[in-house]
Design an enzyme around this catalytic site. Sequence first.
Site, PDB file in Angstrom:
ATOM      1  N   GLY A  59       1.031   1.655  -0.033  1.00  0.00           N
ATOM      2  CA  GLY A  59       0.164   2.790   0.250  1.00  0.00           C
ATOM      3  C   GLY A  59      -0.399   3.487  -0.970  1.00  0.00           C
ATOM      4  O   GLY A  59      -1.507   4.019  -0.927  1.00  0.00           O
ATOM      5  N   SER A  69       9.591  -1.680  10.170  1.00  0.00           N
ATOM      6  CA  SER A  69       8.643  -1.025   9.276  1.00  0.00           C
ATOM      7  C   SER A  69       7.908   0.111   9.974  1.00  0.00           C
ATOM      8  O   SER A  69       7.036   0.738   9.381  1.00  0.00           O
ATOM      9  CB  SER A  69       7.639  -2.037   8.727  1.00  0.00           C
ATOM     10  OG  SER A  69       6.793  -2.487   9.750  1.00  0.00           O
ATOM     11  N   ARG A 102       8.549  10.764  -0.336  1.00  0.00           N
ATOM     12  CA  ARG A 102       7.385   9.931  -0.710  1.00  0.00           C
ATOM     13  C   ARG A 102       6.496   9.748   0.534  1.00  0.00           C
ATOM     14  O   ARG A 102       6.973   9.437   1.619  1.00  0.00           O
ATOM     15  CB  ARG A 102       7.866   8.583  -1.231  1.00  0.00           C
ATOM     16  CG  ARG A 102       6.730   7.596  -1.544  1.00  0.00           C
ATOM     17  CD  ARG A 102       6.433   6.674  -0.375  1.00  0.00           C
ATOM     18  NE  ARG A 102       5.477   5.633  -0.715  1.00  0.00           N
ATOM     19  CZ  ARG A 102       4.910   4.832   0.181  1.00  0.00           C
ATOM     20  NH1 ARG A 102       5.195   4.956   1.451  1.00  0.00           N
ATOM     21  NH2 ARG A 102       4.053   3.910  -0.198  1.00  0.00           N
ATOM     22  N   VAL A 103       5.213   9.932   0.361  1.00  0.00           N
ATOM     23  CA  VAL A 103       4.266   9.736   1.456  1.00  0.00           C
ATOM     24  C   VAL A 103       3.285   8.648   1.051  1.00  0.00           C
ATOM     25  O   VAL A 103       2.758   8.673  -0.062  1.00  0.00           O
ATOM     26  CB  VAL A 103       3.517  11.048   1.785  1.00  0.00           C
ATOM     27  CG1 VAL A 103       2.415  10.808   2.802  1.00  0.00           C
ATOM     28  CG2 VAL A 103       4.495  12.100   2.306  1.00  0.00           C
ATOM     29  N   GLY A 104       3.057   7.698   1.943  1.00  0.00           N
ATOM     30  CA  GLY A 104       2.127   6.614   1.653  1.00  0.00           C
ATOM     31  C   GLY A 104       0.733   6.907   2.179  1.00  0.00           C
ATOM     32  O   GLY A 104       0.351   8.063   2.397  1.00  0.00           O
ATOM     33  N   ASP A 105      -0.030   5.838   2.400  1.00  0.00           N
ATOM     34  CA  ASP A 105      -1.425   5.983   2.821  1.00  0.00           C
ATOM     35  C   ASP A 105      -1.591   6.244   4.315  1.00  0.00           C
ATOM     36  O   ASP A 105      -2.625   6.766   4.739  1.00  0.00           O
ATOM     37  CB  ASP A 105      -2.210   4.721   2.444  1.00  0.00           C
ATOM     38  CG  ASP A 105      -1.611   3.463   3.085  1.00  0.00           C
ATOM     39  OD1 ASP A 105      -0.373   3.378   3.214  1.00  0.00           O
ATOM     40  OD2 ASP A 105      -2.389   2.562   3.457  1.00  0.00           O
ATOM     41  N   THR A 129       4.132   4.238  10.497  1.00  0.00           N
ATOM     42  CA  THR A 129       4.970   3.521   9.529  1.00  0.00           C
ATOM     43  C   THR A 129       6.242   4.297   9.206  1.00  0.00           C
ATOM     44  O   THR A 129       6.278   5.530   9.344  1.00  0.00           O
ATOM     45  CB  THR A 129       4.190   3.296   8.212  1.00  0.00           C
ATOM     46  OG1 THR A 129       4.946   2.445   7.353  1.00  0.00           O
ATOM     47  CG2 THR A 129       3.914   4.592   7.474  1.00  0.00           C
ATOM     48  N   THR A 185       3.782  -1.640   8.127  1.00  0.00           N
ATOM     49  CA  THR A 185       3.085  -0.540   8.817  1.00  0.00           C
ATOM     50  C   THR A 185       2.406  -1.193  10.004  1.00  0.00           C
ATOM     51  O   THR A 185       2.169  -2.401   9.984  1.00  0.00           O
ATOM     52  CB  THR A 185       1.993   0.042   7.880  1.00  0.00           C
ATOM     53  OG1 THR A 185       2.619   0.592   6.726  1.00  0.00           O
ATOM     54  CG2 THR A 185       1.146   1.099   8.549  1.00  0.00           C
ATOM     55  N   THR A 192      -2.485  -1.718   5.745  1.00  0.00           N
ATOM     56  CA  THR A 192      -1.048  -1.925   5.587  1.00  0.00           C
ATOM     57  C   THR A 192      -0.835  -2.379   4.140  1.00  0.00           C
ATOM     58  O   THR A 192      -1.746  -2.909   3.508  1.00  0.00           O
ATOM     59  CB  THR A 192      -0.497  -3.002   6.541  1.00  0.00           C
ATOM     60  OG1 THR A 192      -1.216  -4.220   6.323  1.00  0.00           O
ATOM     61  CG2 THR A 192      -0.636  -2.593   7.986  1.00  0.00           C
ATOM     62  N   GLY A 193       0.387  -2.202   3.670  1.00  0.00           N
ATOM     63  CA  GLY A 193       0.675  -2.625   2.298  1.00  0.00           C
ATOM     64  C   GLY A 193       1.151  -1.451   1.466  1.00  0.00           C
ATOM     65  O   GLY A 193       1.631  -0.450   1.998  1.00  0.00           O
TER      66      GLY A 193
HETATM   67  N1  GLY Z   1       1.310   1.426   3.965  1.00  0.00           N
HETATM   68  C1  GLY Z   1       2.449   2.183   4.237  1.00  0.00           C
HETATM   69  C2  GLY Z   1       3.025   2.890   3.101  1.00  0.00           C
HETATM   70  O1  GLY Z   1       2.807   2.518   1.966  1.00  0.00           O
HETATM   71  O2  GLY Z   1       3.719   3.847   3.316  1.00  0.00           O
END
Ligand code: GLY
Length: 312
Positions: free
Chosen positions: A225, A50, A199-202, A189, A171, A222-223
Amino acid sequence: MPQFTPIIIASENGRQGCEAAMRILRNGGSALDAVEIACRVVEDDPHEHSVGYSGLPNVLGDVELDASIMDGRTLRTGAVAGVLHYGNVISLARRVMEELPHVLLVGRGAERFAAEMGMQPSEQRSFEALRRWRERFDDAGIAELNGIPLRELAKQMTRPVNLVDRVDHGTVNFIALDRHGNLASAVSTSGLAWKYPGRVGDSPIVGAGNYCDNRYGAAACTGMGELAIRVSTARSLVLYMKIGMSLQEAGMEALLDLDYLQAQPGQYMNIVALTPDGDHAGFTSVPGKQYLYFEANMDEPALAERKVMSKE
Ligand code: GLY
């Protein structure tokens, strides 16, 4: 000048990183160096799927990495997103912070900057999930997927029960307090597995997946995003402490913000948080989650339960 007892906290997958970081913190090193090295250890772990270049790929089979780092003393921060070919994205994020008048670089620009900084490209590592994914799409062939609409495929792949059995969005988080009382936080991550390309997460969104301020504390997520982006989870938690809430109250308030989003099954969010005096906690929107903490006076990192959201 008062001396602080160094501490590092992490998401559950950060054990080896905590150990490497504690060697730096015990020697009087900075929280910033500690969280960077901690992330690098996890990014380099071939068994970690991850984070780093052994992370799970996007729907086209490419590993795209995101990371951010924040210095609680200055509120300087650096982040990168959608990076191909370079595994140690936390160090790239730090270089953005230190070498550029910018905060966030994405994709081609980030890769160009990595080359400019003399970083060596990594080989994408193969692993079981990708092999099974390739088999599933044997008829179409991964290369040919480049030419077809990916929207439905990405939706199908990122459902909780999907072609690879579950939704994957691990993450790694690290937050450290050094001997001088400085806080730093780092998040790295490979993002949501099988995501739509780009795609971009948090994790690289400062305020969503990562926030750090020596005056009030730090938080990292984590989780899924998308949830933390929608309610600025990390910054919110720190802001709740700024306006006078305790660490526990601030964490619960951040979880309540997330609860309002009515996430789909399989979508959850975890938070770790550290105060300027070394108090720590973990929070989660689903039961049964833990986090790691490692104080300089302990022999090894220990696990603690994350608090689950309560509306009482
Ligand atoms: N928390 C990582 C993501 O959603 O990309």
